[in-house]
Write a protein that holds these residues in place. Sequence first.
Motif, mmCIF file in Angstrom:
data_model
loop_
_atom_site.group_PDB
_atom_site.id
_atom_site.type_symbol
_atom_site.label_atom_id
_atom_site.label_comp_id
_atom_site.label_asym_id
_atom_site.label_seq_id
_atom_site.Cartn_x
_atom_site.Cartn_y
_atom_site.Cartn_z
ATOM 1 N N GLY A 155 0.804 -1.221 0.000
ATOM 2 C CA GLY A 155 0.000 0.000 0.000
ATOM 3 C C GLY A 155 0.833 1.264 0.000
ATOM 4 O O GLY A 155 0.461 2.278 -0.593
ATOM 5 N N VAL A 156 2.006 1.215 0.648
ATOM 6 C CA VAL A 156 2.857 2.402 0.719
ATOM 7 C C VAL A 156 3.420 2.774 -0.650
ATOM 8 O O VAL A 156 3.825 3.913 -0.876
ATOM 9 C CB VAL A 156 3.996 2.153 1.744
ATOM 10 C CG1 VAL A 156 5.050 1.213 1.181
ATOM 11 C CG2 VAL A 156 4.613 3.459 2.192
ATOM 12 N N MET A 157 3.423 1.824 -1.587
ATOM 13 C CA MET A 157 3.913 2.104 -2.933
ATOM 14 C C MET A 157 2.887 2.820 -3.797
ATOM 15 O O MET A 157 3.239 3.364 -4.847
ATOM 16 C CB MET A 157 4.305 0.786 -3.622
ATOM 17 C CG MET A 157 5.370 -0.008 -2.903
ATOM 18 S SD MET A 157 5.406 -1.750 -3.439
ATOM 19 C CE MET A 157 5.483 -1.538 -5.218
ATOM 20 N N ALA A 158 1.628 2.803 -3.384
ATOM 21 C CA ALA A 158 0.552 3.283 -4.249
ATOM 22 C C ALA A 158 0.682 4.756 -4.656
ATOM 23 O O ALA A 158 0.517 5.080 -5.839
ATOM 24 C CB ALA A 158 -0.799 3.027 -3.587
ATOM 25 N N PRO A 159 0.971 5.697 -3.734
ATOM 26 C CA PRO A 159 1.073 7.098 -4.173
ATOM 27 C C PRO A 159 2.169 7.332 -5.197
ATOM 28 O O PRO A 159 1.984 8.086 -6.160
ATOM 29 C CB PRO A 159 1.351 7.855 -2.860
ATOM 30 C CG PRO A 159 0.817 6.979 -1.789
ATOM 31 C CD PRO A 159 1.067 5.584 -2.269
ATOM 32 N N GLY A 203 -5.864 17.018 -2.832
ATOM 33 C CA GLY A 203 -5.743 15.655 -3.325
ATOM 34 C C GLY A 203 -4.414 15.027 -2.950
ATOM 35 O O GLY A 203 -4.342 13.847 -2.593
ATOM 36 N N ALA A 204 -3.318 15.820 -3.032
ATOM 37 C CA ALA A 204 -2.014 15.304 -2.644
ATOM 38 C C ALA A 204 -1.979 14.961 -1.157
ATOM 39 O O ALA A 204 -1.378 13.962 -0.748
ATOM 40 C CB ALA A 204 -0.931 16.328 -2.967
ATOM 41 N N GLY A 242 2.146 15.386 -9.749
ATOM 42 C CA GLY A 242 2.862 14.972 -8.547
ATOM 43 C C GLY A 242 4.089 15.809 -8.278
ATOM 44 O O GLY A 242 4.441 16.056 -7.134
ATOM 45 N N SER A 243 4.741 16.289 -9.359
ATOM 46 C CA SER A 243 5.977 17.025 -9.151
ATOM 47 C C SER A 243 5.749 18.421 -8.621
ATOM 48 O O SER A 243 6.637 19.013 -8.031
ATOM 49 C CB SER A 243 6.751 17.104 -10.472
ATOM 50 O OG SER A 243 6.003 17.824 -11.436
ATOM 51 N N THR A 244 4.528 18.971 -8.811
ATOM 52 C CA THR A 244 4.261 20.329 -8.362
ATOM 53 C C THR A 244 3.662 20.364 -6.962
ATOM 54 O O THR A 244 3.479 21.433 -6.412
ATOM 55 C CB THR A 244 3.306 21.026 -9.339
ATOM 56 O OG1 THR A 244 2.087 20.274 -9.400
ATOM 57 C CG2 THR A 244 3.928 21.109 -10.733
ATOM 58 N N GLN A 245 3.321 19.210 -6.404
ATOM 59 C CA GLN A 245 2.681 19.174 -5.098
ATOM 60 C C GLN A 245 3.738 19.025 -4.011
ATOM 61 O O GLN A 245 4.594 18.138 -4.083
ATOM 62 C CB GLN A 245 1.698 17.998 -5.019
ATOM 63 C CG GLN A 245 0.498 18.126 -5.941
ATOM 64 C CD GLN A 245 -0.471 19.198 -5.483
ATOM 65 O OE1 GLN A 245 -0.377 19.680 -4.349
ATOM 66 N NE2 GLN A 245 -1.376 19.606 -6.339
ATOM 67 N N PRO A 246 3.740 19.884 -3.003
ATOM 68 C CA PRO A 246 4.702 19.736 -1.920
ATOM 69 C C PRO A 246 4.422 18.474 -1.110
ATOM 70 O O PRO A 246 3.272 18.103 -0.901
ATOM 71 C CB PRO A 246 4.458 20.992 -1.066
ATOM 72 C CG PRO A 246 3.054 21.394 -1.363
ATOM 73 C CD PRO A 246 2.815 21.024 -2.795
ATOM 74 N N VAL A 271 -8.319 8.599 -2.883
ATOM 75 C CA VAL A 271 -7.692 9.597 -3.750
ATOM 76 C C VAL A 271 -8.550 9.847 -4.982
ATOM 77 O O VAL A 271 -8.784 10.992 -5.385
ATOM 78 C CB VAL A 271 -6.282 9.127 -4.166
ATOM 79 C CG1 VAL A 271 -5.628 10.144 -5.084
ATOM 80 C CG2 VAL A 271 -5.415 8.890 -2.929
ATOM 81 N N ILE A 272 -9.029 8.775 -5.591
ATOM 82 C CA ILE A 272 -9.871 8.904 -6.789
ATOM 83 C C ILE A 272 -11.167 9.621 -6.455
ATOM 84 O O ILE A 272 -11.621 10.497 -7.199
ATOM 85 C CB ILE A 272 -10.137 7.508 -7.388
ATOM 86 C CG1 ILE A 272 -8.847 6.987 -8.039
ATOM 87 C CG2 ILE A 272 -11.266 7.539 -8.404
ATOM 88 C CD1 ILE A 272 -8.924 5.553 -8.501
ATOM 89 N N VAL A 273 -11.774 9.284 -5.322
ATOM 90 C CA VAL A 273 -13.019 9.952 -4.921
ATOM 91 C C VAL A 273 -12.775 11.437 -4.693
ATOM 92 O O VAL A 273 -13.550 12.286 -5.148
ATOM 93 C CB VAL A 273 -13.590 9.280 -3.654
ATOM 94 C CG1 VAL A 273 -14.697 10.129 -3.044
ATOM 95 C CG2 VAL A 273 -14.114 7.887 -3.987
ATOM 96 N N LYS A 274 -11.680 11.775 -3.994
ATOM 97 C CA LYS A 274 -11.392 13.184 -3.710
ATOM 98 C C LYS A 274 -11.094 13.953 -4.989
ATOM 99 O O LYS A 274 -11.501 15.116 -5.138
ATOM 100 C CB LYS A 274 -10.182 13.263 -2.766
ATOM 101 C CG LYS A 274 -9.813 14.677 -2.326
ATOM 102 C CD LYS A 274 -10.726 15.190 -1.251
ATOM 103 C CE LYS A 274 -10.219 16.480 -0.631
ATOM 104 N NZ LYS A 274 -11.067 16.948 0.471
ATOM 105 N N ARG A 275 -10.405 13.334 -5.946
ATOM 106 C CA ARG A 275 -10.001 14.034 -7.160
ATOM 107 C C ARG A 275 -11.161 14.193 -8.136
ATOM 108 O O ARG A 275 -11.378 15.262 -8.693
ATOM 109 C CB ARG A 275 -8.846 13.294 -7.841
ATOM 110 C CG ARG A 275 -8.424 13.920 -9.162
ATOM 111 C CD ARG A 275 -7.251 13.200 -9.790
ATOM 112 N NE ARG A 275 -6.039 13.334 -8.992
ATOM 113 C CZ ARG A 275 -4.855 12.861 -9.371
ATOM 114 N NH1 ARG A 275 -4.740 12.207 -10.509
ATOM 115 N NH2 ARG A 275 -3.796 13.043 -8.609
#
Length: 441
Positions: free
Chosen positions: A95-99, A373-374, A242-246, A154-158
């Motif tokens: 699960g930790v790999m998912a993001p 979302g991030a 993903g690259s723009t989210q802190p 994540v999908i629901v929130k996005r």
Amino acid sequence: MASEETRTVKSTTNVSSSAASDSPAPTGKQTGKAATHAWTTRLLVVGIVLAALNLRPAITSLGALLEEVRDGLGMSGSVAGLLTSVPPLCFAVFGVMAPRLARRFGPAAVVCAGMVLITAGLLIRPYIGGTAGFLVGSALALMGIAVSNVLMPVIVKRWFPDRVGSMTGLYSMALALGTSAAAAVTVPMTDALGGSWRSGLAVWAALAAAAVLPWIALVRHREAPSGPEASGVRRPRAREAGSTQPVLRITRSRTAWALAVFFGLQATAAYITMGWMAQIFRDSGVSAGTAGLLLAVTMVMGVPLAFVIPRLATRLPRQGPIVIALGVCGLAGYAGLYLAPAGGAWAWAVLLGIANCSFPLALTMVGMRARTGAGVAQLSAFAQSTGYLISIPGPLLVGVLYQHSGGWGLPIALMAGLMVPQMAVGVLAGRNRTVEDEAAR
């Protein structure tokens, strides 16, 4: 005067007609985009429901046939306890790999791959041979479940940012339906297929294969999210987004830790229930078919409540009262299971089913305790991975206690004892605050 009024009306009508003619009419391209977006949204809802249906049959179908699998593979009680601990172990590790996978390939692509893994694992694990092979096949299916578990909030929130409660409720309701269906029909379906436990477990691969189809279409289409994000602004690709989210320092958040421990304790109770409750009833004199139905009743309680509880939770500033109510039902169910397991079996199944609705509540709080979302992705991965690590010893310890004590008194006492800290940390996790604010301090 009348002619003057007539001229005024005509003038106003002409102006209105002119204004109407000046406003741009919707073009065929815009109409096509709206229709395509509506189609994609409906397909996404179907995909979420089908994915949710497949997130527990790998576990509850095994629980219904655990005695047959133990006899067929020559497992001891301790090894069977290890088998019931494999789900939370896989959920924590994978699960930790998912993001990270979602940032690289997109959430829909990862969920699609997860459904493929579930299909493959369920299909091969009964036939790969021996206990080790069974564990490998189970781990393959559970790997797919793990990444899908993390990415569903994540999908629901996005895609549904203005409908987090209702969509989480729909997803949780489908998950509970799949869980209860597998518990209820696995034994009779096994009998209908000739009595082979291998066929009874492998048949659930068909449902997982059906869930692959809508996600393939969604991956190929790459439609932008609905809600505020669908305002005509092009959605960046997963890697760019993903690259723009802190990255939050999520471990600085007390709420994140409370939610992780709450998630872990409710998962402990859930996997002990799914793995061992049917056996508890069978050892008290209940037939195998009835024990499977009792487990199904426990799971099916989540169908209506998993839709109601998230909607109620999103309307409350604090979710502590719901946590307490569910915990009290769990304590009552364990007390009944200890005192009269067969006499009040149906009542205990209902009470424990209500208590197990802590899972949709935890998912809802994941969506509520982060603003972005991030943030939801990080909180979901942290809470679920840490939580499932916490839950690993529980089912294994129940198997060991059962084998060495020769009864269910100590295991049930352990289950009831864990409910008290679950209620305490659930109240802390339900406070009205966000992880972004706490991590920034």
